[in-house]
Design an enzyme around this catalytic site. Structure first.
Site, mmCIF file in Angstrom:
data_model
loop_
_atom_site.group_PDB
_atom_site.id
_atom_site.type_symbol
_atom_site.label_atom_id
_atom_site.label_comp_id
_atom_site.label_asym_id
_atom_site.label_seq_id
_atom_site.Cartn_x
_atom_site.Cartn_y
_atom_site.Cartn_z
ATOM 1 N N ASP A 158 -26.149 28.758 51.689
ATOM 2 C CA ASP A 158 -25.315 27.892 52.146
ATOM 3 C C ASP A 158 -26.035 27.209 53.192
ATOM 4 O O ASP A 158 -26.845 27.496 53.826
ATOM 5 C CB ASP A 158 -24.119 28.719 52.447
ATOM 6 C CG ASP A 158 -22.738 27.474 52.994
ATOM 7 O OD1 ASP A 158 -22.793 26.404 52.310
ATOM 8 O OD2 ASP A 158 -21.878 28.119 53.760
ATOM 9 N N ASN B 278 -26.956 23.505 52.812
ATOM 10 C CA ASN B 278 -27.702 22.407 52.199
ATOM 11 C C ASN B 278 -27.375 20.894 52.891
ATOM 12 O O ASN B 278 -28.136 20.078 53.377
ATOM 13 C CB ASN B 278 -27.851 22.125 50.839
ATOM 14 C CG ASN B 278 -28.332 23.428 50.013
ATOM 15 O OD1 ASN B 278 -29.108 24.479 50.735
ATOM 16 N ND2 ASN B 278 -28.375 23.516 48.911
ATOM 17 N N HIS C 277 -29.709 19.677 48.897
ATOM 18 C CA HIS C 277 -29.964 20.575 47.617
ATOM 19 C C HIS C 277 -31.276 20.488 47.055
ATOM 20 O O HIS C 277 -31.567 21.684 46.618
ATOM 21 C CB HIS C 277 -28.913 19.861 46.506
ATOM 22 C CG HIS C 277 -27.180 19.958 46.948
ATOM 23 N ND1 HIS C 277 -27.071 21.295 47.532
ATOM 24 C CD2 HIS C 277 -26.325 19.035 47.226
ATOM 25 C CE1 HIS C 277 -25.657 20.971 47.749
ATOM 26 N NE2 HIS C 277 -25.286 19.673 47.727
ATOM 27 N N LEU D 74 -38.728 41.061 37.969
ATOM 28 C CA LEU D 74 -37.367 40.679 38.610
ATOM 29 C C LEU D 74 -36.291 40.114 37.587
ATOM 30 O O LEU D 74 -36.666 39.380 36.949
ATOM 31 C CB LEU D 74 -37.577 39.686 39.519
ATOM 32 C CG LEU D 74 -36.464 39.137 40.519
ATOM 33 C CD1 LEU D 74 -35.774 40.222 41.227
ATOM 34 C CD2 LEU D 74 -36.912 37.685 40.992
HETATM 35 C C1 IPE Z 1 -20.268 28.819 48.645
HETATM 36 O O1 IPE Z 1 -20.511 27.865 49.536
HETATM 37 C C2 IPE Z 1 -20.746 28.492 47.147
HETATM 38 C C3 IPE Z 1 -22.293 28.560 47.065
HETATM 39 C C4 IPE Z 1 -22.963 28.607 48.052
HETATM 40 C C5 IPE Z 1 -22.539 28.037 45.836
HETATM 41 P P1 IPE Z 1 -19.538 26.879 49.891
HETATM 42 O O2 IPE Z 1 -20.096 25.980 50.688
HETATM 43 O O3 IPE Z 1 -18.865 26.245 48.782
HETATM 44 O O4 IPE Z 1 -18.418 27.714 50.513
HETATM 45 P P2 IPE Z 1 -17.253 27.158 51.621
HETATM 46 O O5 IPE Z 1 -16.588 26.296 51.043
HETATM 47 O O6 IPE Z 1 -17.673 26.956 53.083
HETATM 48 O O7 IPE Z 1 -16.289 28.365 51.755
HETATM 49 C C1 IPE Z 2 -24.543 25.077 49.360
HETATM 50 O O1 IPE Z 2 -24.857 24.273 50.318
HETATM 51 C C2 IPE Z 2 -25.008 24.736 48.065
HETATM 52 C C3 IPE Z 2 -23.645 24.653 47.422
HETATM 53 C C4 IPE Z 2 -22.678 24.965 47.580
HETATM 54 C C5 IPE Z 2 -23.976 23.888 46.090
HETATM 55 P P1 IPE Z 2 -23.516 23.199 50.795
HETATM 56 O O2 IPE Z 2 -23.403 22.141 50.038
HETATM 57 O O3 IPE Z 2 -22.360 24.066 51.013
HETATM 58 O O4 IPE Z 2 -23.968 23.008 52.182
HETATM 59 P P2 IPE Z 2 -22.848 22.745 53.533
HETATM 60 O O5 IPE Z 2 -22.047 24.001 53.625
HETATM 61 O O6 IPE Z 2 -21.987 21.490 53.304
HETATM 62 O O7 IPE Z 2 -23.731 22.513 54.642
HETATM 63 MG MG MG Z 3 -21.189 25.228 52.295
#
Ligand code: IPE
Ligand code: IPE
Ligand code: MG
Length: 306
Positions: free
Chosen positions: A60, A62, A77, A171
């Site tokens: 999480d 990105n 991403h 792995l």
């Molecule tokens: C969880 O992250 C899903 C992934 C890392 C793929 P999110 O960014 O979607 O989760 P919330 O919305 O902060 O709970």
């Molecule tokens: C995680 O990073 C990747 C996915 C959920 C696909 P985010 O896109 O959720 O990044 P934030 O949470 O908005 O910073």
């Molecule tokens: Mg996120």
């Protein structure tokens, strides 16, 4: 959260007594001591490390990483994919058996078309460019989730990757795509209930009598208890029979400072250890990973016993 200490000497100059002892977890609590003397582990600079059998990561942050730099979310991403590759490399080098990465949740479809499309395009790009190395490192790729619903081009690329790496024995990299734990649980329940119903001969309407109804009820009751168990239910999950019943995650890591599961491995996480780091996923390094493993090594997992 920096890790300090002496750097490891390369294996060519290291004597046997200098070699680190890596413990690779195998059963619930049983641990195998491995004498690690190859250079791939040269970045462990301590003597005792319990390597979890299964690490799961909620990658999480990105978007926030990109925003802080004035970049579009997709740049985040893109950087996140690189971090995923680096984490896979590290897990493979360290002898972790299973690495499950949360790449796209069932809820992530709520994002803009552009972002969703971009994520899958990046996935194709990186799977393509890394396939040779994954194969060379004996990594076996699998996908968990309702992944047949992802864009066709990504689906085809992943199916090709699964096929190419299917006989690898190193792995196990499980990529969670269109994954949602609640959907996974409902799917499992439905499948088991179907099995119960298949075994119970429900009489035609015209045969209905109170006696018949009661017999059917008793039969269902009996078969429910036999067919629906913790074990059979686990085997219905994406991590179950389909993937050769992978062990529950020993450790779940979430980056970006959020401390929640966001619908990830709810059932499987019953006895997982958790590690939360403020680091945004694109900045997650091997060093940070190792630091978390070191912390994990010191934990006392009791599984309810003493
Ligand atoms: C969880 O992250 C899903 C992934 C890392 C793929 P999110 O960014 O979607 O989760 P919330 O919305 O902060 O709970
Ligand atoms: C995680 O990073 C990747 C996915 C959920 C696909 P985010 O896109 O959720 O990044 P934030 O949470 O908005 O910073
Ligand atoms: Mg996120």
């Amino acid at each position: 959260m920096e890790f300090s200490g002496n750097k490891f000497k390369p294996s060519s100059v290291r004597s046997v007594s200098d070699a680190p002892v890596l413990s690779v977890e195998r059963g619930d609590q049983s641990v195998d001591q491995l004498d690690v003397s190859d250079e791939s582990c040269a970045d462990f600079n301590h003597n005792e490390l319990r390597v979890p059998r299964h690490v799961a990561i909620i990658m999480d942050g990105n978007g926030r990483w990109a925003k802080k730099r004035g970049l579009p979310r997709l740049a985040g991403h893109n950087a996140g994919m690189k971090a995923m590759i680096e984490a896979t490399r590290a897990a493979s080098d360290w002898g972790i058996r299973y690495l499950t990465v949360y790449a796209f949740s069932t809820e992530n479809w709520k994002r803009s078309k552009e972002e969703v499309g971009g994520i899958f395009k990046l996935l194709i790009k990186y799977v393509e460019s890394e396939l040779r190395e994954l194969n060379r490192n004996n990594v076996k790729v699998n996908v968990i989730g309702d992944y047949e619903k992802i864009p066709k081009a990504a689906l085809l690329k992943l199916e090709e990757t699964i096929e190419t790496t299917r006989n690898n024995t190193g792995l196990n990299l499980n990529i969670a795509l269109n994954y949602g734990s609640r959907a996974e649980i409902i799917r499992g329940i439905r499948s088991l209930v179907q099995k119960v119903l298949k075994e119970v001969d429900i009489p035609e309407a015209h045969e209905h009598s109170l006696k018949n109804n009661h017999d059917v009820y008793l039969k269902i009751q009996e078969r429910l208890e036999e067919i629906i168990t913790e074990d059979s239910f686990s085997r219905e999950l994406y991590t179950g029979d389909e993937l050769g019943n992978i062990p529950d995650p020993d450790l779940i890591i979430r980056t970006s400072g959020e401390e929640r599961l966001s619908n990830f491995l709810l059932w499987q996480a019953a006895y997982s250890e958790f590690a939360f780091t403020p680091v945004m996923w694109p900045e997650f390094t091997r060093e940070e990973f190792r630091h978390i493993l070191k912390d994990y090594s010191g934990r006392d997992r009791r599984f309810g016993g003493r």
